[in-house]
Motif scaffolding. Structure first.
Motif, PDB file in Angstrom:
ATOM      1  N   LYS A  89       7.256  13.473   1.651  1.00 30.03           N
ATOM      2  CA  LYS A  89       6.626  12.814   0.509  1.00 30.03           C
ATOM      3  C   LYS A  89       6.127  11.470   1.006  1.00 30.03           C
ATOM      4  CE  LYS A  89       7.626  13.259  -4.373  1.00 30.03           C
ATOM      5  NZ  LYS A  89       8.617  13.139  -5.424  1.00 30.03           N
ATOM      6  N   ALA A  90       5.067  11.479   1.788  1.00 29.88           N
ATOM      7  CA  ALA A  90       4.605  10.312   2.531  1.00 29.88           C
ATOM      8  C   ALA A  90       4.453   9.069   1.677  1.00 29.88           C
ATOM      9  CB  ALA A  90       3.299  10.628   3.232  1.00 29.88           C
ATOM     10  N   ALA A  91       3.998   9.198   0.484  1.00 28.10           N
ATOM     11  CA  ALA A  91       3.694   8.026  -0.318  1.00 28.10           C
ATOM     12  C   ALA A  91       4.874   7.559  -1.153  1.00 28.10           C
ATOM     13  CB  ALA A  91       2.504   8.326  -1.233  1.00 28.10           C
ATOM     14  N   ALA A  92       5.960   8.312  -1.071  1.00 26.46           N
ATOM     15  CA  ALA A  92       7.077   7.993  -1.958  1.00 26.46           C
ATOM     16  C   ALA A  92       7.657   6.617  -1.658  1.00 26.46           C
ATOM     17  CB  ALA A  92       8.167   9.039  -1.809  1.00 26.46           C
ATOM     18  N   GLU A  93       7.895   5.858  -2.674  1.00 26.08           N
ATOM     19  CA  GLU A  93       8.501   4.545  -2.501  1.00 26.08           C
ATOM     20  C   GLU A  93       9.616   4.418  -3.523  1.00 26.08           C
ATOM     21  OE1 GLU A  93       6.946   0.081  -2.744  1.00 26.08           O
ATOM     22  OE2 GLU A  93       5.521   1.494  -1.846  1.00 26.08           O
ATOM     23  N   GLY A  94      10.755   4.040  -3.039  1.00 24.82           N
ATOM     24  CA  GLY A  94      11.882   3.929  -3.965  1.00 24.82           C
ATOM     25  C   GLY A  94      13.190   4.225  -3.275  1.00 24.82           C
ATOM     26  N   GLU A  95      14.214   4.362  -4.081  1.00 28.25           N
ATOM     27  CA  GLU A  95      15.562   4.506  -3.575  1.00 28.25           C
ATOM     28  C   GLU A  95      15.907   5.973  -3.329  1.00 28.25           C
ATOM     29  OE1 GLU A  95      19.602   2.338  -4.963  1.00 28.25           O
ATOM     30  OE2 GLU A  95      17.999   2.464  -6.441  1.00 28.25           O
ATOM     31  N   ALA A  96      16.604   6.207  -2.217  1.00 27.12           N
ATOM     32  CA  ALA A  96      17.024   7.574  -1.915  1.00 27.12           C
ATOM     33  C   ALA A  96      17.871   8.158  -3.041  1.00 27.12           C
ATOM     34  CB  ALA A  96      17.816   7.587  -0.616  1.00 27.12           C
ATOM     35  N   ALA A  97      18.669   7.268  -3.679  1.00 25.42           N
ATOM     36  CA  ALA A  97      19.551   7.738  -4.749  1.00 25.42           C
ATOM     37  C   ALA A  97      18.764   8.436  -5.858  1.00 25.42           C
ATOM     38  CB  ALA A  97      20.342   6.566  -5.329  1.00 25.42           C
ATOM     39  N   ILE A  98      17.476   8.076  -5.945  1.00 24.87           N
ATOM     40  CA  ILE A  98      16.638   8.680  -6.983  1.00 24.87           C
ATOM     41  C   ILE A  98      15.678   9.708  -6.393  1.00 24.87           C
ATOM     42  CG2 ILE A  98      14.818   8.190  -8.682  1.00 24.87           C
ATOM     43  CD1 ILE A  98      16.154   5.407  -9.005  1.00 24.87           C
ATOM     44  N   LEU A  99      15.093   9.361  -5.247  1.00 27.32           N
ATOM     45  CA  LEU A  99      14.044  10.218  -4.691  1.00 27.32           C
ATOM     46  C   LEU A  99      14.592  11.505  -4.082  1.00 27.32           C
ATOM     47  CD1 LEU A  99      11.817   7.490  -3.039  1.00 27.32           C
ATOM     48  CD2 LEU A  99      11.471   8.653  -5.226  1.00 27.32           C
ATOM     49  N   GLU A 100      15.820  11.435  -3.532  1.00 25.99           N
ATOM     50  CA  GLU A 100      16.380  12.630  -2.913  1.00 25.99           C
ATOM     51  C   GLU A 100      17.324  13.340  -3.877  1.00 25.99           C
ATOM     52  OE1 GLU A 100      18.170  11.519   0.754  1.00 25.99           O
ATOM     53  OE2 GLU A 100      16.236  10.941   1.652  1.00 25.99           O
ATOM     54  N   LYS A 101      17.293  14.678  -3.798  1.00 24.05           N
ATOM     55  CA  LYS A 101      18.212  15.440  -4.659  1.00 24.05           C
ATOM     56  C   LYS A 101      19.631  15.220  -4.165  1.00 24.05           C
ATOM     57  CE  LYS A 101      15.312  19.298  -6.125  1.00 24.05           C
ATOM     58  NZ  LYS A 101      14.156  19.190  -5.187  1.00 24.05           N
ATOM     59  N   GLN A 102      20.523  14.914  -5.074  1.00 23.17           N
ATOM     60  CA  GLN A 102      21.922  14.730  -4.693  1.00 23.17           C
ATOM     61  C   GLN A 102      22.639  16.070  -4.818  1.00 23.17           C
ATOM     62  OE1 GLN A 102      22.639  12.074  -3.367  1.00 23.17           O
ATOM     63  NE2 GLN A 102      21.569  10.340  -4.304  1.00 23.17           N
ATOM     64  N   PRO A 103      23.595  16.314  -3.908  1.00 24.22           N
ATOM     65  CA  PRO A 103      24.294  17.617  -3.951  1.00 24.22           C
ATOM     66  C   PRO A 103      24.942  17.896  -5.307  1.00 24.22           C
ATOM     67  CG  PRO A 103      25.300  16.110  -2.356  1.00 24.22           C
ATOM     68  CD  PRO A 103      24.018  15.494  -2.780  1.00 24.22           C
TER      69      PRO A 103
END
Lengths: 421, 351
Positions: free
Chosen positions: A30-44
């Motif tokens: 997601k090249a343009a994604a800006e923000g926190e991993a806690a939100i941008l990445e799916k959590q298990p």
């Protein structure tokens, strides 16, 4: 995954580091994604199923709270059986202490008692010497009350100066729970106290045979014979199946594993009210029967075990206050070591001889702080400074140290136990 | 009782509750039951049983039952209570509060020894034993001579030197007026200096936050705690899994709790009241470095006694019966399976 402290929001610095790292890791997806991993990445935990019911029939705190435990100070006592540990006040909020975190103090270890084999005897100056089973006890009318229990030695290591870094250790010999029990008065009425019965000896079933003398006025006033704490059975280390509750008075009178009540015409002067729990003054004389716990307070956060980790800006200063003589209508907070004071905001129920919670909100500019709190109780008593107490009592008192505590907070947010002029 | 009645009877209630109609719960205690539990002694002599004991007998009993913690002359070992001496120290920097220098009543000594001592084997002494030990404590505090015999007849004649120095709590008179004045809110001090720092004394347990110097960001010490709290046994067990019955080790760990007041085991264990027990199974008796054994135990080791599981089983079942001179004042473990567990647990700690 960004740097994150257990149970805390990440600091701004950590957030930026995390964002940068995420930026790299996220390239390609997601090249343009800006923000926190806690939100941008799916959590298990959002994607996969969690544990079903009954995985833990008796529920326990989150694994991220594993460090929120009672802790001891090994050098205080010869060994761990006649010893003490401390409530983690710095991790708690509100006014109720969870049962598993209530500090322990035993003189002969924890007695492990089968309630079916437990008896409570009343003997001495009574019309009828009686024996009750636990089942008998449950047939008396019950009451519920929230009370603090503070060891007389709480803060006792601080008489000669700041010694332990953490309010768990300086102030953690206290807990505050709701007790369910039978008024002691009802049991004594059942036996019929003779007119010359002015004192009561309460005795535990533990290997220390713990005993204390209690004046009859107190016994007939507000003492409880309690079997529940915070709704469930007393924990073994808190006196299961039954303990005495002596509201506002020093903790060792709250006899655990209560098995006998003897009515007499004078006090017994047993070990825990002569050799110990008497307050030696500077002139070599000693006060005895210092039952009531004076008004006291402490800031629980920030404190040495709970530094400020979020940097400048809004800061919640919070703590607890209590008095053995009543309620706490007011607590003052100072951030400059006692030169200037402001009233804190009290929050939560205000009950007689119970812990009270206070908050004081500031906009922290990052400059060093000298934090203090000062309790006022409903009798008009104002918590003194440690030096005021030393002027009256000297340095050898050990017990009943209710002096004002100071935490020095530096510009990094680190807090330290200090004393000030 | 109604509120109305309470008001009328209020004053009487403070001294007597017998007027109240009882609920009929509980049952009458038998005289034998009251006698079994009512062991308390008061300064006026109430509760003292018939009996006697002299200083000489007391000394013998002391060395057998008490000196392991309190020292041969009641001078105390380690952090266990000092019970003799300390005269003239109460006004000083380090008051030594002993039976002689501080305790106001002799009845307290008798009551406490009988109800709670020896530590770990309470209420095992006879009344004559307790009279003798109380007499020995008076002797070790120079309050009686070595010919003295204490009994229920002369007990209340003994006056403790520090008795006059106790007085009833006077905080309401001496402190309450001082601490009920109006609180200062502004300009309370001209300047504020830090006069003492806990960090200088540095006695806070490490797991609690000793490592907070490094900056405000990481409560690092708090994160170390779980590692510190991991039970030592797991580590040790990993080293030698083959020979051990793990279920038995776990059982033994529980039963070892009764030994822990005197013995340490595992990494960092030190001699305390009893010797370190690392590697004890299979070791020669009386050989742990730095521990002061009884003469009997040292002799047994010199004579070749090895702590095989069989010997340990016999010792743990009845320490004094196995070796009368041992310093181990412990009643013994009744259940053989419990002993097997303790030995298996001890095996998990190699030297």
């Amino acid at each position: 995954m960004i740097d994150q402290f257990k149970g805390m929001k990440p600091s701004r610095r950590a957030f930026l580091r995390g964002a940068a790292a995420t930026g790299v890791a996220a390239v390609g997806t997601k090249a343009a994604a800006e923000g926190e991993a806690a939100i941008l990445e799916k959590q298990p935990w959002s994607q996969f199923l969690g544990k079903g019911v009954d995985e833990a029939p008796y529920g326990m705190p989150s694994a991220f709270e594993a460090d929120v435990t009672r802790k001891t100070v090994p050098w205080l006592t010869a060994e761990s059986i006649s010893s003490i540990n401390f409530t983690p006040l710095h991790e708690l909020d509100g006014i109720i202490t969870p049962n598993g975190l209530c500090f322990e103090r035993h003189h002969g270890g924890t007695a492990e008692i089968d309630p079916a084999e437990h008896r409570i005897m009343i003997n001495g100056l009574v019309d009828r010497e009686l024996v009750f089973t636990m089942e008998d006890l449950m047939r008396f009318p019950r009451e519920n009350h929230v009370y603090f229990l503070e060891c007389a030695a709480n803060s006792g290591m601080e008489w000669r100066g700041a010694q332990l870094n953490g309010c768990q250790f300086t102030h953690g010999m206290i807990h505050n729970v709701m007790y369910t029990g039978v008024p002691l008065r009802l049991l004594l009425e059942e036996a019929g106290v003779k007119t010359e019965g002015k004192w009561l000896l309460a005795e535990g079933a533990d290997a220390a045979g713990m005993t204390r003398s209690i004046p009859m006025e107190k016994a007939l006033d507000d003492c409880l014979v309690a079997f529940k704490m915070n709704g469930e059975a007393l924990r073994p280390e808190q006196g299961y199946p039954v303990r005495l509750v002596v509201p506002g008075w020093e903790g060792n009178m709250w006899i655990k594993w209560l098995r006998r009540l003897e009515v007499g015409d004078q006090p017994w002067h047993h070990r825990e009210e002569t050799s110990k729990y008497t307050d030696l003054l500077g002139d070599g004389q000693a006060r005895r029967f210092t039952w009531e716990m004076d008004a006291k307070s402490v800031i629980t956060s920030p404190s040495p075990q709970k530094p400020i980790t979020h940097g400048k800006g809004p800061l919640v200063i919070t703590g607890v206050a209590w008095s053995g003589r009543g309620m706490i209508p007011r607590v003052d907070v100072s951030i400059d070591g006692g030169a200037t004071w402001a009233e804190a905001r009290m929050s939560g129920p205000s009950m007689d001889k119970s812990m009270h919670r206070f908050y004081y909100q500031i906009d922290w500019d990052g400059s060093p702080l000298l934090l203090q709190s000062r309790a006022h109780d409903s009798t008009g008593y104002v918590q003194p400074t440690k030096n005021q107490l030393r002027e009256v009592r000297g340095l050898n008192s050990i017990y009943h140290n209710n002096g004002i505590q100071t935490w020095a907070v530096n510009s990094d947010g680190v807090a330290e136990n200090v004393e000030v002029s | 009782m109604s509120k109305f009645l309470k008001v009328i009877a209020g004053a009487a209630l403070l001294s007597a509750t017998s007027a109240h109609a009882e609920m009929g719960l509980g049952r009458e205690a038998t005289p034998e039951e009251v006698a079994a539990w009512d062991i308390d002694i008061r300064p006026d002599g109430m509760g003292l049983p018939v009996g006697s004991g002299d200083v000489y007998t007391g000394e013998e009993l002391w060395l057998e039952n008490c000196s392991v913690c309190h020292g041969d002359f009641a001078e105390g070992t380690g952090r266990w209570p000092v019970l003799a001496g300390g005269f003239g120290t109460l006004e000083g920097d380090r008051p030594v509060k002993t039976v002689g220098s501080y305790w106001p009543y002799l009845s307290t000594v008798y009551d406490y020894i009988y109800r709670a001592m020896p530590f770990g084997n309470a209420q095992s002494l006879s009344h004559d034993d307790v009279y003798a030990l109380t007499a020995y404590l008076l002797y070790s505090n120079d309050l009686v001579d070595d010919e003295f015999e204490l009994s229920n007849e002369n007990f209340t004649d003994v006056e403790m030197p520090n008795a006059p120095n106790f007085f009833m709590d006077d905080r309401m008179e001496t402190e309450f007026p001082l601490f009920t004045v109006e609180a200062c809110m502004e300009g309370c001090k001209d300047n504020v200096e830090i006069t003492a720092r806990a960090a200088v004394i540095d006695v806070t347990p490490d797991a609690a936050g000793g490592d907070l110097e490094g900056g405000g960001e990481a409560p690092a010490a708090a994160e170390e705690a779980p590692a510190e709290e991991a039970p030592v046994v797991e580590e040790a067990v990993v080293e030698e899994p083959a020979a051990l019955d793990m279920a038995l080790v776990a059982e033994g760990e529980k039963n070892f709790r009764q030994c822990k007041s005197c013995h340490q085991v595992g990494e960092g264990a030190k001699n305390r009241t009893g010797p370190v027990l690392n590697g004890i199974v299979g070791a020669t008796a009386g050989m742990v470095d730095g521990f002061r054994y009884s003469g009997d135990m040292a002799d047994a080791g010199a004579g070749g006694l090895v702590w095989t599981p069989e010997e340990l089983t016999a010792f743990l079942a009845d320490p004094k019966g196995y070796m009368s001179g041992t310093k181990m004042t412990f009643r013994g473990v009744r259940d053989e399976e419990d002993i097997a567990g303790i030995i298996e647990y001890l095996k998990s700690f190699a030297e």
